[in-house]
Design a protein around this motif. Structure first.
Motif, PDB file in Angstrom:
ATOM      1  N   THR A  86       6.102  13.421   2.668  1.00  0.00           N
ATOM      2  CA  THR A  86       7.373  12.979   3.218  1.00  0.00           C
ATOM      3  C   THR A  86       7.244  11.521   3.630  1.00  0.00           C
ATOM      4  O   THR A  86       6.332  11.172   4.392  1.00  0.00           O
ATOM      5  CB  THR A  86       7.770  13.822   4.444  1.00  0.00           C
ATOM      6  OG1 THR A  86       7.708  15.210   4.105  1.00  0.00           O
ATOM      7  CG2 THR A  86       9.170  13.484   4.894  1.00  0.00           C
ATOM      8  N   LEU A  87       8.137  10.664   3.087  1.00  0.00           N
ATOM      9  CA  LEU A  87       8.143   9.233   3.402  1.00  0.00           C
ATOM     10  C   LEU A  87       9.480   8.846   4.001  1.00  0.00           C
ATOM     11  O   LEU A  87      10.525   9.398   3.630  1.00  0.00           O
ATOM     12  CB  LEU A  87       7.935   8.397   2.135  1.00  0.00           C
ATOM     13  CG  LEU A  87       6.614   8.493   1.379  1.00  0.00           C
ATOM     14  CD1 LEU A  87       6.694   7.651   0.115  1.00  0.00           C
ATOM     15  CD2 LEU A  87       5.451   8.025   2.244  1.00  0.00           C
ATOM     16  N   ASP A  88       9.456   7.855   4.921  1.00  0.00           N
ATOM     17  CA  ASP A  88      10.733   7.284   5.332  1.00  0.00           C
ATOM     18  C   ASP A  88      11.121   6.183   4.344  1.00  0.00           C
ATOM     19  O   ASP A  88      10.407   5.904   3.379  1.00  0.00           O
ATOM     20  CB  ASP A  88      10.670   6.776   6.778  1.00  0.00           C
ATOM     21  CG  ASP A  88       9.712   5.602   6.971  1.00  0.00           C
ATOM     22  OD1 ASP A  88       9.317   4.971   5.967  1.00  0.00           O
ATOM     23  OD2 ASP A  88       9.356   5.310   8.126  1.00  0.00           O
ATOM     24  N   ARG A  89      12.235   5.540   4.588  1.00  0.00           N
ATOM     25  CA  ARG A  89      12.747   4.563   3.621  1.00  0.00           C
ATOM     26  C   ARG A  89      11.938   3.272   3.611  1.00  0.00           C
ATOM     27  O   ARG A  89      12.086   2.456   2.704  1.00  0.00           O
ATOM     28  CB  ARG A  89      14.220   4.258   3.934  1.00  0.00           C
ATOM     29  CG  ARG A  89      15.145   5.435   3.608  1.00  0.00           C
ATOM     30  CD  ARG A  89      16.567   5.147   4.015  1.00  0.00           C
ATOM     31  NE  ARG A  89      17.123   3.991   3.333  1.00  0.00           N
ATOM     32  CZ  ARG A  89      17.650   4.001   2.108  1.00  0.00           C
ATOM     33  NH1 ARG A  89      17.655   5.141   1.415  1.00  0.00           N
ATOM     34  NH2 ARG A  89      18.165   2.920   1.585  1.00  0.00           N
ATOM     35  N   GLU A  90      11.081   3.077   4.606  1.00  0.00           N
ATOM     36  CA  GLU A  90      10.210   1.893   4.629  1.00  0.00           C
ATOM     37  C   GLU A  90       8.829   2.180   4.064  1.00  0.00           C
ATOM     38  O   GLU A  90       7.954   1.334   4.100  1.00  0.00           O
ATOM     39  CB  GLU A  90      10.087   1.363   6.066  1.00  0.00           C
ATOM     40  CG  GLU A  90      11.311   0.603   6.551  1.00  0.00           C
ATOM     41  CD  GLU A  90      12.476   1.535   6.815  1.00  0.00           C
ATOM     42  OE1 GLU A  90      12.246   2.588   7.467  1.00  0.00           O
ATOM     43  OE2 GLU A  90      13.603   1.239   6.376  1.00  0.00           O
ATOM     44  N   GLY A  91       8.617   3.395   3.573  1.00  0.00           N
ATOM     45  CA  GLY A  91       7.344   3.725   2.955  1.00  0.00           C
ATOM     46  C   GLY A  91       6.291   4.225   3.912  1.00  0.00           C
ATOM     47  O   GLY A  91       5.103   4.273   3.562  1.00  0.00           O
ATOM     48  N   SER A  92       6.660   4.604   5.115  1.00  0.00           N
ATOM     49  CA  SER A  92       5.704   5.157   6.067  1.00  0.00           C
ATOM     50  C   SER A  92       5.644   6.677   5.913  1.00  0.00           C
ATOM     51  O   SER A  92       6.677   7.334   5.732  1.00  0.00           O
ATOM     52  CB  SER A  92       6.100   4.808   7.507  1.00  0.00           C
ATOM     53  OG  SER A  92       5.980   3.420   7.724  1.00  0.00           O
ATOM     54  N   PHE A  93       4.435   7.208   5.999  1.00  0.00           N
ATOM     55  CA  PHE A  93       4.253   8.651   5.881  1.00  0.00           C
ATOM     56  C   PHE A  93       4.792   9.344   7.133  1.00  0.00           C
ATOM     57  O   PHE A  93       4.443   8.979   8.261  1.00  0.00           O
ATOM     58  CB  PHE A  93       2.781   8.998   5.714  1.00  0.00           C
ATOM     59  CG  PHE A  93       2.198   8.603   4.388  1.00  0.00           C
ATOM     60  CD1 PHE A  93       2.389   9.392   3.260  1.00  0.00           C
ATOM     61  CD2 PHE A  93       1.463   7.429   4.255  1.00  0.00           C
ATOM     62  CE1 PHE A  93       1.860   9.027   2.035  1.00  0.00           C
ATOM     63  CE2 PHE A  93       0.929   7.063   3.040  1.00  0.00           C
ATOM     64  CZ  PHE A  93       1.136   7.862   1.919  1.00  0.00           C
ATOM     65  N   GLU A 177      10.086   3.084  -7.696  1.00  0.00           N
ATOM     66  CA  GLU A 177      11.408   3.402  -8.217  1.00  0.00           C
ATOM     67  C   GLU A 177      12.481   3.387  -7.144  1.00  0.00           C
ATOM     68  O   GLU A 177      13.623   3.005  -7.398  1.00  0.00           O
ATOM     69  CB  GLU A 177      11.387   4.780  -8.879  1.00  0.00           C
ATOM     70  CG  GLU A 177      12.702   5.171  -9.529  1.00  0.00           C
ATOM     71  CD  GLU A 177      12.604   6.491 -10.284  1.00  0.00           C
ATOM     72  OE1 GLU A 177      13.643   6.998 -10.709  1.00  0.00           O
ATOM     73  OE2 GLU A 177      11.471   6.990 -10.439  1.00  0.00           O
ATOM     74  N   LYS A 178      12.121   3.762  -5.917  1.00  0.00           N
ATOM     75  CA  LYS A 178      13.140   3.971  -4.893  1.00  0.00           C
ATOM     76  C   LYS A 178      13.093   2.989  -3.739  1.00  0.00           C
ATOM     77  O   LYS A 178      14.065   2.867  -3.003  1.00  0.00           O
ATOM     78  CB  LYS A 178      13.007   5.397  -4.323  1.00  0.00           C
ATOM     79  CG  LYS A 178      13.172   6.489  -5.370  1.00  0.00           C
ATOM     80  CD  LYS A 178      14.551   6.455  -5.983  1.00  0.00           C
ATOM     81  CE  LYS A 178      14.701   7.508  -7.067  1.00  0.00           C
ATOM     82  NZ  LYS A 178      16.014   7.408  -7.739  1.00  0.00           N
ATOM     83  N   MET A 179      11.973   2.297  -3.529  1.00  0.00           N
ATOM     84  CA  MET A 179      11.843   1.444  -2.349  1.00  0.00           C
ATOM     85  C   MET A 179      11.351   0.063  -2.756  1.00  0.00           C
ATOM     86  O   MET A 179      10.214  -0.314  -2.521  1.00  0.00           O
ATOM     87  CB  MET A 179      10.865   2.091  -1.355  1.00  0.00           C
ATOM     88  CG  MET A 179      11.369   3.407  -0.790  1.00  0.00           C
ATOM     89  SD  MET A 179      10.195   4.171   0.352  1.00  0.00           S
ATOM     90  CE  MET A 179       9.056   4.904  -0.810  1.00  0.00           C
ATOM     91  N   GLN A 180      12.233  -0.708  -3.377  1.00  0.00           N
ATOM     92  CA  GLN A 180      11.837  -1.998  -3.928  1.00  0.00           C
ATOM     93  C   GLN A 180      11.470  -3.010  -2.846  1.00  0.00           C
ATOM     94  O   GLN A 180      10.797  -3.984  -3.107  1.00  0.00           O
ATOM     95  CB  GLN A 180      12.984  -2.559  -4.779  1.00  0.00           C
ATOM     96  CG  GLN A 180      13.299  -1.710  -5.995  1.00  0.00           C
ATOM     97  CD  GLN A 180      12.141  -1.616  -6.957  1.00  0.00           C
ATOM     98  OE1 GLN A 180      11.409  -2.586  -7.154  1.00  0.00           O
ATOM     99  NE2 GLN A 180      11.946  -0.469  -7.572  1.00  0.00           N
ATOM    100  N   GLY A 181      11.933  -2.804  -1.602  1.00  0.00           N
ATOM    101  CA  GLY A 181      11.718  -3.821  -0.583  1.00  0.00           C
ATOM    102  C   GLY A 181      10.427  -3.692   0.180  1.00  0.00           C
ATOM    103  O   GLY A 181      10.191  -4.443   1.108  1.00  0.00           O
ATOM    104  N   ILE A 182       9.570  -2.767  -0.179  1.00  0.00           N
ATOM    105  CA  ILE A 182       8.354  -2.543   0.597  1.00  0.00           C
ATOM    106  C   ILE A 182       7.374  -3.686   0.387  1.00  0.00           C
ATOM    107  O   ILE A 182       7.113  -4.109  -0.737  1.00  0.00           O
ATOM    108  CB  ILE A 182       7.714  -1.206   0.210  1.00  0.00           C
ATOM    109  CG1 ILE A 182       8.619  -0.084   0.694  1.00  0.00           C
ATOM    110  CG2 ILE A 182       6.336  -1.053   0.814  1.00  0.00           C
ATOM    111  CD1 ILE A 182       8.136   1.275   0.319  1.00  0.00           C
ATOM    112  N   ALA A 183       6.849  -4.221   1.474  1.00  0.00           N
ATOM    113  CA  ALA A 183       5.862  -5.292   1.369  1.00  0.00           C
ATOM    114  C   ALA A 183       4.594  -4.769   0.745  1.00  0.00           C
ATOM    115  O   ALA A 183       4.223  -3.624   0.928  1.00  0.00           O
ATOM    116  CB  ALA A 183       5.569  -5.857   2.768  1.00  0.00           C
TER     117      ALA A 183
END
Length: 690
Positions: A86-93, A177-183
């Motif tokens: 499970t990830l949030d929209r910022e890529g954190s578990f 594919e889903k979170m292009q803005g992740i650093a």
């Protein structure tokens, strides 16, 4: 042996014909059970089972997915480890849960709890955070590392590394594919050593100070067709005049700050940065009507009319509460210094966007407020910053080798001494007066260091998993996760050509060594020795090939049962877990050791499927390394009678597929006091001399 080969090939043909397909993905209802409040399961986004998570208001909140459809990396059983991520929209578990696996060390060894505790380390980490399983190399505790290290599981490090790589591979597949803005790396920081003489005109000419203008006409156009389109008479009277005339300067680099600020403000900024070294100071100068902040603005808080973002993620801005006095020649207007924390992901050397909110009021009594937003982009040249190299975890096999470097060196030294000794000085070794204590000393190293310490007990599970991976067209990379065992496999395969199965079964198998110690304990206790009749001994030696063939079928036809079936090997109980298992496993391993006290290495000779595989591998043997004489077998039968393995035929020939390289027959062959032909020859010479 030919019969065994035919049986094995027939089994493999059956396996290929009846190969079972991968497990079906979980249903929506099953996945929903993994979603924790306050989130709800949203729509399915991909054919690979990626679902969206939403909050209680139906807004997107993250993603939930199985790892197997996205990253089907084989574990040590040959089957993937399937987990729910499970990830949030910022890529954190948010969570990682175990769904299904066939890792032998957990299924019927350590249990599920250590695996689940390992997965509990992921919540709160971000997929952009460099991670590795293990401990920092050379860590003294005084210095931190930009890598995040996850605690492994003792005796199961290879398995949890495979799980870790599976989690990251699946999560990154979703992120791409889903979170292009992740650093994807650490932000740049101002280079304190970079110095160049700059003036305000230099800042403007080089774009270091970016200039952004929004005219009255552009603001009118933004409000056109709204309630507020006629509420700014000044904008209508002077449409070409600027409503926003904004300069943006990043004051983090010392050379830029020196060119933009007065000496007093520069000193205050330096003091501020000593206290807040992770903050990036941003100078805004507004010379037109906008003014940057409203009448209700409170210093040292977030500006009410300004916001920023970078790579699609918000950037937190806050007033630095510094008295701002500019250098001579600077534009005159409203100036303020904002700050943002680089630790939250802001990269000052990359483009970022500043949004300005323009407000209009309609009506004089309790006016209705309308707003429009104008966004401008700023970027400071890279030369003013240091960009830390992104710390990259070593590849799994390099990380595994690094973590076990001491053990690998020790094992390499042990093998480097043992193999040449057996190859070049075999007769010398077998002829030592203390050969038996010497052999037991070597076996003690095998049992203690290779087995109990190094966890290098080879198992039939590994070649069966490799066979399954080959048929599936998968990757054999999982073999690299345990370099200690891989080095033993390499030595064993080399031994096939030089000695057959004897090198591993006779010298490198920890459980075999444990059985041999049990045999000698039986002799010390004066227990009777049980020997099967030759007819039954030869028949039972074929049993191990049948066990191997059965396991070969089970691993493909019913892979979920292979871990249970592989318990025919007591290695995991006796070597891997030190007998700390359920009583029936411990009783089974103890049975073979007790039997070994009265029947020499009975498990190795009759049941061991790995021994069967070793015997088949020994078919590539290139030499007959046990010396023989013409008198061996006819008339002399001494070596055959004393062979504990019954690996010598009445004709005197050695059955190398059953030979464990104990060297007892070599000792007899070279000893003029034991070898019957040598004794007779010595007596004959004595009579001739008389």
């Amino acid at each position: 042996m030919l019969t065994a080969l035919r049986l094995l090939l027939a089994s493999l043909a059956y396996v290929i014909a009846t190969f079972a397909t991968a497990a079906e993905p979980l249903s929506r209802a099953q996945i929903e059970a993994y979603v924790q409040p306050p989130f709800l399961l949203g729509d399915r986004l991909t054919d690979q089972g990626v679902y969206e998570m939403v909050n209680v208001y139906g807004a997107p909140a993250g993603y939930i997915f199985e790892t197997e459809p996205l990253a089907s990396l084989p574990g040590f059983s040959g089957a993937p480890i399937n987990m729910m991520v499970t990830l949030d929209r910022e890529g954190s578990f948010l969570d990682v849960k175990l769904i299904e696996h066939n890792e032998p060390i957990f299924v019927s060894g350590l249990g599920e709890e250590p695996f689940e505790r390992f997965l509990e380390q992921y919540p709160g980490l971000n997929i952009a955070t460099p991670m590795a399983v293990g401990t920092p190399y050379g860590n003294t505790g005084g210095q931190g590392s930009s890598l995040t290290y996850l605690d492994g599981v003792t005796k199961a490090t290879a398995s949890v590394r495979i799980a870790h790589e599976t989690i990251l591979a699946a999560a990154l597949a979703v992120a791409r594919e889903k979170m292009q803005g992740i650093a994807t790396g650490p932000p740049a920081t101002p280079n304190p050593r970079h110095d160049e003489a700059l003036s305000w005109s230099d800042l403007v000419a080089q774009g270091i100070a970016s200039h952004h203008v929004v005219t009255n006409a552009e603001v009118d156009a933004a409000f056109a067709g709204t309630l507020w389109e006629d509420d700014d008479a000044e904008a209508r009277s002077a449409p070409d005049a600027p409503y926003v005339d904004l300069w943006i300067v990043d004051l983090g680099p010392p050379a830029i700050a020196r060119a933009a600020l007065s000496a007093q403000t520069l000193a205050e900024l330096r003091d501020f940065l000593e206290i807040s070294p992770n903050d990036e100071p941003l100078l805004l100068i507004e010379t037109a009507r906008h003014g940057l902040v409203g009448e209700d603005f409170v210093r040292n808080t977030a500006p009410d009319w300004l916001s920023a973002e970078q790579n699609g993620l918000p950037v937190a801005l806050r007033d630095a509460d510094l008295f701002t006095n500019l250098a001579p020649g600077m534009p005159e207007g409203t100036a303020m210094i904002l700050r943002t924390d680089r630790r939250l992901g802001f990269d000052p050397a990359s483009p970022w966007q500043l949004s300005l909110q323009v407000l209009r009021a309609h009506g004089s009594f309790r006016p209705v407020i309308g707003s429009q937003t104008f966004t401008v982009t700023h970027q400071t040249p890279e030369r003013f910053f240091l960009r830390p190299e992104t710390p990259k975890p070593l590849s799994p096999w390099r990380e595994a080798m690094r973590n076990r470097s001491t053990d690998l060196i020790a094992l390499g030294v042990f093998l480097g001494l043992l193999l040449p000794l057996l190859l070049l000085r075999q007769s010398w070794l077998a002829g030592l007066r203390g050969f038996t204590p010497t052999r037991l000393g070597i076996l003690f190293i095998t049992l203690g260091f290779i087995g109990w310490w190094g966890q290098g007990q080879l198992s039939i599970v590994t070649p069966l998993a490799a066979l399954r991976t080959g048929l599936e067209g998968g990757s054999f990379a999982f073999l690299l996760y345990d370099p200690f065992s891989l080095l033993l496999w390499a030595a064993t395969i080399l031994g096939f050509g030089l000695w057959g199965r004897g090198l591993f079964c006779g010298w490198l198998c920890p459980f075999g060594a444990l059985q041999e110690f049990a045999h000698h304990l039986g002799r010390l206790l004066r227990l009777p020795r049980l020997a099967l009749p030759t007819r039954w001994d030869r028949r039972l030696k074929w049993l191990k090939y049948a066990v191997l063939a059965a396991l070969g079928m089970i691993v493909f036809v019913a892979p979920d049962q292979i871990d249970t079936a592989a318990e025919v090997e007591p290695f995991k109980t006796a070597i891997t877990t030190f007998f700390l298992r359920d009583w029936y496993y411990a009783a089974y391993a103890g049975f073979w050791l007790l039997l070994a006290m009265v029947m020499f290495k009975s498990f190795c000779r009759y049941v061991c499927p790995l021994g069967a595989l070793m015997a088949i591998g020994g078919l590539i043997r290139t030499r007959t390394w046990i010396p023989r004489r013409s008198d061996c077998g006819n008339p002399c039968q001494l070596c055959r009678v004393r062979c504990n393995y019954n690996a010598i035929r009445p004709t005197g020939e050695i059955e190398y597929d059953e030979c464990f390289q104990c060297l007892d027959c070599v000792t007899i062959h070279d000893d003029p006091q034991q070898c019957v032909p040598l004794v007779l020859a010595t007596r004959g010479r004595g009579r001739t001399g008389q």
